[in-house]
Design an enzyme around this catalytic site. Sequence first.
Site, PDB file in Angstrom:
ATOM      1  N   CYS A   2       0.820  -1.194   0.000  1.00  0.00           N
ATOM      2  CA  CYS A   2       0.000   0.000   0.000  1.00  0.00           C
ATOM      3  C   CYS A   2       0.864   1.259   0.000  1.00  0.00           C
ATOM      4  O   CYS A   2       1.894   1.320   0.652  1.00  0.00           O
ATOM      5  CB  CYS A   2      -0.960   0.070   1.190  1.00  0.00           C
ATOM      6  SG  CYS A   2      -2.011  -1.368   1.348  1.00  0.00           S
ATOM      7  N   ARG A  33       3.832   0.190  -4.916  1.00  0.00           N
ATOM      8  CA  ARG A  33       3.658  -0.436  -3.603  1.00  0.00           C
ATOM      9  C   ARG A  33       2.399  -1.294  -3.533  1.00  0.00           C
ATOM     10  O   ARG A  33       2.197  -2.031  -2.571  1.00  0.00           O
ATOM     11  CB  ARG A  33       3.589   0.644  -2.512  1.00  0.00           C
ATOM     12  CG  ARG A  33       4.830   1.496  -2.423  1.00  0.00           C
ATOM     13  CD  ARG A  33       4.676   2.541  -1.353  1.00  0.00           C
ATOM     14  NE  ARG A  33       4.703   1.944  -0.032  1.00  0.00           N
ATOM     15  CZ  ARG A  33       5.789   1.845   0.728  1.00  0.00           C
ATOM     16  NH1 ARG A  33       6.928   2.317   0.291  1.00  0.00           N
ATOM     17  NH2 ARG A  33       5.733   1.286   1.904  1.00  0.00           N
ATOM     18  N   TRP A  84      -2.617  -2.824  -1.727  1.00  0.00           N
ATOM     19  CA  TRP A  84      -2.303  -4.235  -1.921  1.00  0.00           C
ATOM     20  C   TRP A  84      -3.172  -4.971  -0.904  1.00  0.00           C
ATOM     21  O   TRP A  84      -2.973  -4.837   0.303  1.00  0.00           O
ATOM     22  CB  TRP A  84      -0.817  -4.504  -1.660  1.00  0.00           C
ATOM     23  CG  TRP A  84      -0.391  -5.888  -2.010  1.00  0.00           C
ATOM     24  CD1 TRP A  84      -0.050  -6.349  -3.245  1.00  0.00           C
ATOM     25  CD2 TRP A  84      -0.238  -6.988  -1.108  1.00  0.00           C
ATOM     26  NE1 TRP A  84       0.301  -7.683  -3.171  1.00  0.00           N
ATOM     27  CE2 TRP A  84       0.197  -8.099  -1.874  1.00  0.00           C
ATOM     28  CE3 TRP A  84      -0.432  -7.161   0.265  1.00  0.00           C
ATOM     29  CZ2 TRP A  84       0.433  -9.344  -1.310  1.00  0.00           C
ATOM     30  CZ3 TRP A  84      -0.187  -8.397   0.830  1.00  0.00           C
ATOM     31  CH2 TRP A  84       0.242  -9.472   0.043  1.00  0.00           C
ATOM     32  N   ASN A 111      -2.305   1.681   5.911  1.00  0.00           N
ATOM     33  CA  ASN A 111      -1.371   0.663   5.433  1.00  0.00           C
ATOM     34  C   ASN A 111      -1.031  -0.224   6.627  1.00  0.00           C
ATOM     35  O   ASN A 111      -0.735   0.285   7.701  1.00  0.00           O
ATOM     36  CB  ASN A 111      -0.093   1.341   4.895  1.00  0.00           C
ATOM     37  CG  ASN A 111       0.947   0.332   4.461  1.00  0.00           C
ATOM     38  OD1 ASN A 111       0.636  -0.821   4.178  1.00  0.00           O
ATOM     39  ND2 ASN A 111       2.191   0.767   4.409  1.00  0.00           N
ATOM     40  N   GLY A 112      -1.099  -1.546   6.436  1.00  0.00           N
ATOM     41  CA  GLY A 112      -0.759  -2.455   7.534  1.00  0.00           C
ATOM     42  C   GLY A 112      -1.918  -3.373   7.852  1.00  0.00           C
ATOM     43  O   GLY A 112      -2.857  -3.504   7.058  1.00  0.00           O
ATOM     44  N   GLU A 494      18.175 -16.401  -8.497  1.00  0.00           N
ATOM     45  CA  GLU A 494      17.688 -15.062  -8.826  1.00  0.00           C
ATOM     46  C   GLU A 494      17.117 -15.025 -10.250  1.00  0.00           C
ATOM     47  O   GLU A 494      16.086 -14.397 -10.501  1.00  0.00           O
ATOM     48  CB  GLU A 494      18.837 -14.052  -8.647  1.00  0.00           C
ATOM     49  CG  GLU A 494      18.497 -12.609  -8.969  1.00  0.00           C
ATOM     50  CD  GLU A 494      17.384 -12.017  -8.120  1.00  0.00           C
ATOM     51  OE1 GLU A 494      16.954 -12.625  -7.128  1.00  0.00           O
ATOM     52  OE2 GLU A 494      16.900 -10.925  -8.488  1.00  0.00           O
ATOM     53  N   LYS A 498      13.227 -13.957 -10.994  1.00  0.00           N
ATOM     54  CA  LYS A 498      12.848 -12.877 -11.919  1.00  0.00           C
ATOM     55  C   LYS A 498      11.820 -13.379 -12.935  1.00  0.00           C
ATOM     56  O   LYS A 498      10.835 -12.720 -13.217  1.00  0.00           O
ATOM     57  CB  LYS A 498      14.076 -12.338 -12.673  1.00  0.00           C
ATOM     58  CG  LYS A 498      15.043 -11.527 -11.876  1.00  0.00           C
ATOM     59  CD  LYS A 498      14.613 -10.101 -11.564  1.00  0.00           C
ATOM     60  CE  LYS A 498      13.899  -9.983 -10.256  1.00  0.00           C
ATOM     61  NZ  LYS A 498      14.598 -10.012  -9.036  1.00  0.00           N
ATOM     62  N   GLU A 501       8.363 -14.052 -11.295  1.00  0.00           N
ATOM     63  CA  GLU A 501       7.568 -12.935 -10.793  1.00  0.00           C
ATOM     64  C   GLU A 501       7.072 -12.005 -11.882  1.00  0.00           C
ATOM     65  O   GLU A 501       6.010 -11.414 -11.736  1.00  0.00           O
ATOM     66  CB  GLU A 501       8.285 -12.175  -9.670  1.00  0.00           C
ATOM     67  CG  GLU A 501       9.439 -11.319 -10.070  1.00  0.00           C
ATOM     68  CD  GLU A 501      10.045 -10.574  -8.886  1.00  0.00           C
ATOM     69  OE1 GLU A 501       9.314 -10.133  -8.005  1.00  0.00           O
ATOM     70  OE2 GLU A 501      11.279 -10.428  -8.872  1.00  0.00           O
ATOM     71  N   HIS A 517      20.487 -35.513  -8.173  1.00  0.00           N
ATOM     72  CA  HIS A 517      19.781 -36.063  -7.009  1.00  0.00           C
ATOM     73  C   HIS A 517      18.263 -35.942  -7.158  1.00  0.00           C
ATOM     74  O   HIS A 517      17.539 -36.110  -6.183  1.00  0.00           O
ATOM     75  CB  HIS A 517      20.262 -35.361  -5.736  1.00  0.00           C
ATOM     76  CG  HIS A 517      21.728 -35.559  -5.476  1.00  0.00           C
ATOM     77  ND1 HIS A 517      22.256 -36.757  -5.029  1.00  0.00           N
ATOM     78  CD2 HIS A 517      22.784 -34.733  -5.652  1.00  0.00           C
ATOM     79  CE1 HIS A 517      23.570 -36.650  -4.918  1.00  0.00           C
ATOM     80  NE2 HIS A 517      23.909 -35.426  -5.300  1.00  0.00           N
ATOM     81  N   LYS A 620       5.790  -3.941  -4.047  1.00  0.00           N
ATOM     82  CA  LYS A 620       7.228  -3.704  -3.904  1.00  0.00           C
ATOM     83  C   LYS A 620       7.719  -3.973  -2.484  1.00  0.00           C
ATOM     84  O   LYS A 620       8.715  -4.647  -2.291  1.00  0.00           O
ATOM     85  CB  LYS A 620       7.530  -2.260  -4.309  1.00  0.00           C
ATOM     86  CG  LYS A 620       8.998  -1.873  -4.222  1.00  0.00           C
ATOM     87  CD  LYS A 620       9.781  -2.515  -5.330  1.00  0.00           C
ATOM     88  CE  LYS A 620      11.250  -2.145  -5.302  1.00  0.00           C
ATOM     89  NZ  LYS A 620      12.052  -3.158  -6.018  1.00  0.00           N
TER      90      LYS A 620
HETATM   91  O1  M6R Z   1      12.760  -4.463   0.237  1.00  0.00           O
HETATM   92  P1  M6R Z   1      13.372  -5.814   0.436  1.00  0.00           P
HETATM   93  O2  M6R Z   1      14.736  -5.919  -0.205  1.00  0.00           O
HETATM   94  O3  M6R Z   1      13.404  -6.232   1.875  1.00  0.00           O
HETATM   95  O4  M6R Z   1      12.418  -6.815  -0.322  1.00  0.00           O
HETATM   96  C1  M6R Z   1      12.617  -8.196  -0.234  1.00  0.00           C
HETATM   97  C2  M6R Z   1      11.780  -8.939  -1.245  1.00  0.00           C
HETATM   98  O5  M6R Z   1      10.414  -8.729  -1.010  1.00  0.00           O
HETATM   99  C3  M6R Z   1      12.101  -8.498  -2.681  1.00  0.00           C
HETATM  100  O6  M6R Z   1      13.458  -8.675  -2.974  1.00  0.00           O
HETATM  101  C4  M6R Z   1      11.272  -9.307  -3.691  1.00  0.00           C
HETATM  102  O7  M6R Z   1      11.646 -10.639  -3.669  1.00  0.00           O
HETATM  103  C5  M6R Z   1      11.406  -8.716  -5.094  1.00  0.00           C
HETATM  104  N1  M6R Z   1      10.116  -8.566  -5.680  1.00  0.00           N
HETATM  105  C6  M6R Z   1      12.216  -9.559  -6.002  1.00  0.00           C
HETATM  106  O8  M6R Z   1      12.353  -8.998  -7.262  1.00  0.00           O
END
Ligand code: M6R
Length: 625
Positions: A2, A33, A84, A111-112, A494, A498, A501, A517, A620
């Site tokens: 949010c 966000r 969100w 927010n929260g 990673e 990517k 997501e 394995h 985010k």
């Molecule tokens: O703000 P942060 O680095 O703590 O966020 C951690 C994860 O939520 C963040 O890296 C998330 O996995 C990303 N969307 C990955 O691209």
Amino acid sequence: MCGIVGYAGPKASAPSSRPVDVALQGLARLEYRGYDSAGVAVIDDDAVRVTKRAGKLANLREALAKSSGSTETTGRVAIAHTRWATHGGPTDTNAHPHLGGHDHELAVVHNGIIENFATLRADLEADGFRFASETDSEAAAHLVAREMTQTGDLTEAMRRAAASLEGAFTLLAVHRDAPDTVVAARRNSPLVVGLGDGENFLGSDVAAFVDSTKEALEIGQDQVVTVTADDVRIIGFDGAEVTDAARYTIEWDAAAAQKGGYPSFMAKEIHEQAGAVADTLLGRLENGSLKLDEMDIDPSVLRSVDKIVVVACGTAANAGAVAKYAIEHWCRIPTEVELAHEFRYRDPVVTEKTLVVAISQSGETMDTLMAVRHAREQGAKVIALCNTRGSTIPRESDAALYLHVGPEIAVASTKAYLGQIAACYLLGLFLAQVRGNLYPDEIAALMSDLEQIPDQIQQVLDSSSQVERLAQDMKDATSVLFLGRHVGYPTAMEGALKLKEIAYIHAEGFAAGELKHGPIALVEEGQPVFVIVPSPNGRHSLHSKVVSNIQEVRARGARTLVIAEEGDDAVVPYADEVIRVPATRTLFAALLTVIPLQIFSCELATAKGLDVDQPRNLAKSVTVE
Ligand code: M6R
């Protein structure tokens, strides 16, 4: 999760810069966000007017354009929200702002998560308050409204209400009887004030107002802030005045939060990575010695450390996995990497000699914050590696090292990932320096190679056309595997993250040695497999083992997409595609080999017509546990 915006000012008189417009501009900056719904509230003709819509901000803009009542507001304050969803689906009704009070005399954005909302709701319903939505936030709206009826003072009403809430919240409220005022409260959720000239702002982060002012004020835990055009006052939930709020100047300019000609923020941020890593490394060497003055921690603490635990989530955890290889190699300190949400609940062994390194781009990730709090309760020292100044994790840590990569807007983290890895290297080398694990000339040689990396990143970016073509070709792929060893393993993780997501493609990252394995059973004719190959100039056995792994999957029909150092000819016979990166030390290759994978995901998602900056179901900053 949010995004929240508040505005108090005189702009009502200027065309196209009424409070509602200022609030929408802030929302546009914060939409990363959360984007399940958006809404805005203004005080107009002594009434609270709310417009809100499910879906992205564009839907709200359309609704406002159709409703002349809201767009022609003459009011002086506005609050706005981009959501969100947690409690209740992403509908118009559940969108914020929520109205409170018997006459809908107040509006709130939140927010929260309010954990005691069910009890509060029952109490408020018994008192005759009617609820329209399924959200926890509406309980807060009625609660503040009820307190306002009793006290006649919006600040005191917010203070009393906030003190009786449990959970995590940033709340902003406007009330028809206080038409010049926005009042806000925060606990475990971010809030900053932007200090303007005859106008003031509130935001979940500084992006909300950086177009208008670069002067910001941090709002601490359990504090209430009252904002008018000319005044900002802060009190604690205990009612005591707060006079020592930290004021700072935002380092980046508004252009940093714009796409700058790129099709997406993600594409822009990928292409900013050379400069981003250069900025992380900038000014850290003085007379051949590493200086991390920003990280204000007693060297004797670092000398006494007998174990390091890195806590982080998502991409930041992958950066942490790279840190383990570097720190153990250079400093000989046992280093664990743990997903922050798993750390706290497994009763970890943490002592006063444990150094916890919390990695977070946003500095607001609730899982990581809770791990930090738990570690400190056990007596550990915590160093935060963070990008966002004034955020909660560095503030609650013993020391902080900032990434300085500029604002990262795209939900998929790219430049912050490289900044996190570079910061981990700095921390590892600093520990080695302080503890005497490496000689000064060894550290200087490592730093010298590290300082070559930004130019090498630029070379990778300049030769992206091969990967872009590959992504176009593979846009209908349904599954992609990623393999690596050593720091190539977190790179594989990673790369898979990517792709999942932003392109919604099934993807898995494996340690290449683990393949036999079990996971090799997934490989069938045509299965695309990216393999990250370590330098042939490092440990020979590591390189040759990965080359064997390429052969293993190729023998079973895989399409092998190999990322290898320039001049590494050993991979050529077994690769359907070789993607070249410049030569560097095995450890530092983590800053280069991931870039083709970032570009691949971004291009592929774009080719599929997806919104790469706002992937479905994500936000985010994850500020709920
Ligand atoms: O703000 P942060 O680095 O703590 O966020 C951690 C994860 O939520 C963040 O890296 C998330 O996995 C990303 N969307 C990955 O691209």
